[in-house]
Scaffold this active site. Structure first.
Site, PDB file in Angstrom:
ATOM      1  N   THR A   1       0.957  -1.113   0.058  1.00 50.78           N
ATOM      2  CA  THR A   1       0.042   0.187   0.060  1.00 50.78           C
ATOM      3  C   THR A   1       0.880   1.262  -0.071  1.00 50.78           C
ATOM      4  OG1 THR A   1      -1.673  -1.278   1.314  1.00 50.78           O
ATOM      5  CG2 THR A   1      -2.173   0.982   1.134  1.00 50.78           C
TER       6      THR A   1
ATOM      7  N   GLU B   1      -3.074  -4.069  -2.402  1.00 52.99           N
ATOM      8  CA  GLU B   1      -2.947  -5.443  -1.282  1.00 52.99           C
ATOM      9  C   GLU B   1      -1.669  -5.947  -1.133  1.00 52.99           C
ATOM     10  OE1 GLU B   1      -3.514  -6.591   1.971  1.00 52.99           O
ATOM     11  OE2 GLU B   1      -2.895  -8.504   0.707  1.00 52.99           O
TER      12      GLU B   1
ATOM     13  N   SER C   1     -11.007  -3.340   4.983  1.00 52.28           N
ATOM     14  CA  SER C   1      -9.607  -2.833   4.840  1.00 52.28           C
ATOM     15  C   SER C   1      -9.220  -2.169   6.245  1.00 52.28           C
ATOM     16  CB  SER C   1      -9.680  -1.618   3.893  1.00 52.28           C
ATOM     17  OG  SER C   1      -8.461  -0.810   3.816  1.00 52.28           O
ATOM     18  N   SER C   2      -7.967  -2.052   6.392  1.00 52.92           N
ATOM     19  CA  SER C   2      -7.185  -1.146   7.344  1.00 52.92           C
ATOM     20  C   SER C   2      -6.933   0.185   6.917  1.00 52.92           C
ATOM     21  CB  SER C   2      -6.086  -2.080   8.055  1.00 52.92           C
ATOM     22  OG  SER C   2      -6.550  -3.314   8.446  1.00 52.92           O
TER      23      SER C   2
ATOM     24  N   GLY D   1      -0.630  -2.640   5.910  1.00 53.73           N
ATOM     25  CA  GLY D   1      -1.728  -3.923   6.336  1.00 53.73           C
ATOM     26  C   GLY D   1      -2.144  -3.360   7.580  1.00 53.73           C
TER      27      GLY D   1
END
Ligand code: GLY
Length: 597
Positions: free
Chosen positions: A419, A439, A483-484, A505
């Site tokens: 990311t 990802e 998602s984070s 992540g």
């Protein structure tokens, strides 16, 4: 400082990761075989920004600023802002260059979330450009024939994990709402760099080398990243004519040229014919793709409102829960040297992750107590659990207020760091915070039309049920994986004061929360807050950034009752403080910089 030395500084900055910053700087020399081209690639403003970052000093400006993960992408954004473009315009230019020079992290084949503060209206808007699960997929996608979850990388590599990309539609949507510059011009730098070539950074070269077996499985990917069978080398000039062609189509036809026509056909055929692991993405998924405007999620912290994107991201909710629980504790008085401050931060995070695992998913598909999760009374009640001497011995989800009957089992999903994050403020006072991803590093490893395709579907829980109880973040057709990503704008008195976000992540949440605490409670400027060594706790084990002063906490954390895990923690935070002027910072662990004027 001479330019060869500066070039060495650039490469030292790019290779920083675990080793001490001072050591890297002291060892600065021109890289062996540094070419004239490498040296000339650095403009004076990039050099000044790299020097500032290496010295731990933030970048200051009066009018506009952009901070992102690679100097070439930042320069492309700076050019747009200098010419009077908006933050939305600059984001498009930054994203298309990032997709070329940092292809492992984000790009046209992925998805993103965007938070926008509009100076003219004084409002916040959040846009969801997350990938969707193909309509032909079902909840058993990541289960083997015995109903057992696949091994993570067996699911990631190939077509099975590819969701419908959202980034091109998001770029267009943001430009349509807030753009000031003509759309085609925003692709110029990306096209030029793709045609003329750019120099492979040490980080890209080392990641290609580490992943070469997986990258070698697909001919188009291997040809690009492993030319002649050898991994790309640092400093090598790399051209990507297919990417240039894709950008030309986007520039002339807009996102319609991506979600239909030859590019779409290439995506579908690459996914459905992936050797060994074909997926089910179709032209219908691409044609139906929509960016969704979501209600911003804000949580009160001290005198601030910390705002970001709601579900399907767990980012703003989990960052907001951590900070909301810490509201009752005087972290400023404790300071960053007090192990008790890290006990509180670590256990607030564990409690928030327990709620995240139980409740958070795409709320277009599952009912979610979104407001209840950041309700101040609920968080204050949860925060009483932190009123202990040592680490919590038991952590379980709470019971946020929820007007819907629900019975969810806890999530089981693995999210590995990748990311990229972009923060931009334009001369009109608009603020943009966007986190963007394919990802895993290099996504699905499938490449088409010059870009990599995401593996976002592996952000779903592979397991669909636990003891007969469904998991909220299980895969369903059309659903967006949890998602984070935590693109954040911090507000004070209804005005933006900080734009921040990071890759990493599910550790993104800890990186962003820690940096906000360092900035808000410990009086650090943005560069100090980003550089401050990381201590991150998600599920109980305390991750402590190896090779930094954070290791000084190892004994105290063990005494408090934690299991500790010293390791590299490669965040990629980019932040801009908005006050009298603009103050920007870039993460010394990665390649990025901040530039402003
Ligand atoms: N795939 C990273 C995230 O969405 O959090």
């Amino acid at each position: 400082m001479n330019r060869n030395l500066i070039s060495g500084l650039f490469f030292a900055a790019l290779t920083f990761g675990g080793a001490s910053l001072a050591q890297e700087t002291a060892d600065t020399v021109a890289p062996e075989g540094a070419s004239e081209g490498q040296v000339q690639a650095l403009t004076d403003e990039v050099i000044a920004s790299l020097e500032a970052k290496m010295a731990g000093i933030p970048v200051r400006s009066d009018n506009w600023m952009v901070a992102a993960a690679h100097p070439l992408a930042v320069e492309a954004g700076a050019k747009v802002l200098r010419a009077g473009g908006s933050a939305a315009d600059a984001m498009v230019a930054v994203q298309v260059v990032l997709g070329l020079v940092e292809p492992q992290s984000s790009g046209l084949g992925g998805g993103a979330f965007l938070v926008w503060y509009d100076a003219a209206t004084g409002t916040l808007t959040t846009l969801d450009g997350r990938e969707t699960a193909p309509l032909e997929a079902n909840h058993r996608l990541f289960l083997d024939k015995d109903g057992e979850p696949l091994q993570f990388f067996d699911a990631v590599v190939g077509g099975l994990s590819v969701g419908t990309p959202g980034t091109p539609a998001l770029m267009e949507d943001a430009h349509r709402r807030w753009g000031r510059s003509p759309w085609p011009g925003l692709f110029q730098d990306g096209i030029r760099l793709a045609e003329e070539g750019f120099l492979v950074s040490p980080r890209l070269a080392s990641l290609v080398e580490a992943d070469s077996e997986r990258l070698s499985r697909f001919p188009a990917t291997a040809e690009y990243f492993l030319p002649g069978g050898e991994p790309l080398q640092q400093g090598q000039r790399l051209m990507n004519p297919d990417y240039a062609e894709t950008l030309r189509v986007l520039a002339s036809d807009g996102s319609a040229g991506f979600y239909g026509g030859e590019i779409a056909a290439g995506i579908v055929s690459t996914v459905r014919n992936a050797p060994g692991n074909p997926g089910v993405l179709s032209g219908v998924d691409l044609a139906l793709y929509q960016v969704i405007e979501r209600e911003p999620v804000c949580a009160a912290y001290r005198s601030f409102e910390v705002c970001g994107i709601g579900p399907p991201s767990s980012g703003a909710l989990t960052v907001g829960q951590i900070l909301g629980m810490l509201n009752d504790y005087d972290l400023a008085a404790m300071g960053p040297e007090d192990a008790n401050a890290w006990r509180l931060i670590g256990d607030a995070s564990r409690l928030a992750f327990a709620d995240r695992g139980r409740y958070m998913a795409d709320h277009d598909f599952v009912p979610m107590p979104t407001q209840g999760l950041v309700d101040p009374d609920y968080l204050s009640e949860r925060s009483q659990l932190l009123n202990t001497e040592g680490a919590l011995t038991e952590v379980s989800p709470g019971n946020p207020e929820f007007d819907h009957a629900s019975n969810w089992a806890d999530d089981v999903s693995l999210e590995l760091p990748s990311t990229s994050h972009i923060s931009i403020v334009d001369q009109y006072g608009n603020v943009l915070s966007m986190t963007t991803t394919i990802e895993n590093g290099f996504g699905s490893r499938l490449m088409t039309n010059g870009f990599l395709l995401n593996n976002e579907l592996t952000d779903f829980s592979f397991k669909t049920h636990s003891n007969g109880v469904p998991i909220a973040n299980r895969l369903e057709p059309g659903k967006r994986p949890r998602s984070s990503m935590s693109p954040t704008i911090v507000m004070q008195d209804n005005a933006p004061v900080l734009a921040i976000g990071s890759p990493g992540g599910s550790r993104i949440i800890g990186y962003v929360a820690k940096s906000i605490i360092a900035w808000a409670d410990w009086d650090m400027d943005v560069q100090q807050a980003l550089s401050l060594p990381h201590l991150v706790n998600r599920f109980g084990t305390y991750d402590v950034e190896q090779g930094t002063s954070a290791e000084g906490f190892l004994d105290s954390l063990i005494e408090l009752g934690y299991e500790v895990n010293p390791r590299d923690l490669t965040s990629g935070l980019h932040a801009i403080e908005i006050g009298e002027g603009l103050i920007g910072g870039a993460d010394p662990r990665r390649e990025g910089i901040a530039l402003g004027e």
